[in-house]
Design a protein around this motif. Sequence first.
Motif, PDB file in Angstrom:
ATOM      1  N   UNK A 212       0.824  -1.216   0.000  1.00 24.57           N
ATOM      2  CA  UNK A 212       0.000   0.000   0.000  1.00 24.57           C
ATOM      3  C   UNK A 212       0.860   1.269   0.000  1.00 24.57           C
ATOM      4  N   UNK A 213       0.297   2.331  -0.521  1.00 25.06           N
ATOM      5  CA  UNK A 213       0.947   3.643  -0.509  1.00 25.06           C
ATOM      6  C   UNK A 213      -0.023   4.633   0.125  1.00 25.06           C
ATOM      7  N   UNK A 214       0.439   5.817   0.500  1.00 24.86           N
ATOM      8  CA  UNK A 214      -0.482   6.806   1.078  1.00 24.86           C
ATOM      9  C   UNK A 214      -1.652   7.134   0.141  1.00 24.86           C
TER      10      UNK A 214
ATOM     11  N   UNK B  71      -3.085  -3.892  -3.472  1.00 25.12           N
ATOM     12  CA  UNK B  71      -2.593  -5.248  -3.277  1.00 25.12           C
ATOM     13  C   UNK B  71      -1.182  -5.379  -3.831  1.00 25.12           C
ATOM     14  N   UNK B  72      -0.416  -6.295  -3.268  1.00 28.39           N
ATOM     15  CA  UNK B  72       0.949  -6.529  -3.726  1.00 28.39           C
ATOM     16  C   UNK B  72       0.935  -7.449  -4.940  1.00 28.39           C
ATOM     17  N   UNK B  73       1.698  -7.075  -5.967  1.00 25.68           N
ATOM     18  CA  UNK B  73       1.812  -7.902  -7.177  1.00 25.68           C
ATOM     19  C   UNK B  73       2.769  -9.070  -6.930  1.00 25.68           C
TER      20      UNK B  73
ATOM     21  N   UNK C 269       0.404   0.927 -15.175  1.00 22.05           N
ATOM     22  CA  UNK C 269       0.970  -0.407 -14.952  1.00 22.05           C
ATOM     23  C   UNK C 269       1.329  -0.636 -13.486  1.00 22.05           C
ATOM     24  N   UNK C 270       0.992   0.345 -12.630  1.00 19.85           N
ATOM     25  CA  UNK C 270       1.285   0.258 -11.204  1.00 19.85           C
ATOM     26  C   UNK C 270       2.796   0.157 -10.950  1.00 19.85           C
TER      27      UNK C 270
END
Length: 98
Positions: free
Chosen positions: A15-17, A23-25, A90-91
């Motif tokens: 997660x980021x602010x 979710x983690x890839x 693309x996150x």
Amino acid sequence: MIKRYAYLVYYEAGPTPSAPNRLTKSEQEVIEALRALPEHLEHYFDAKTTIEAFDIETDDDRGLLREVAIITSREEASVDSHLVHGLKGLDLCGNKLS
């Protein structure tokens, strides 16, 4: 005048602010995003822009990453802005190389 801007693109896990529910890839998802990067970025630049993408590498601190170069007549601020929008799709994250 044609200029070359280089960036180091990577995935920042968790997660980021701005995206607390992110979710983690998986490693495979990160590889797929990095592979798709050059073609994906073409949608954010004009036909006269060249996008060079180098091999995907592994870094002890950042994990998987890929260097990308944007060769264009656009100004640096415009390239940075377009790149950020493309990376968000693309996150991925990126840092400019000097």
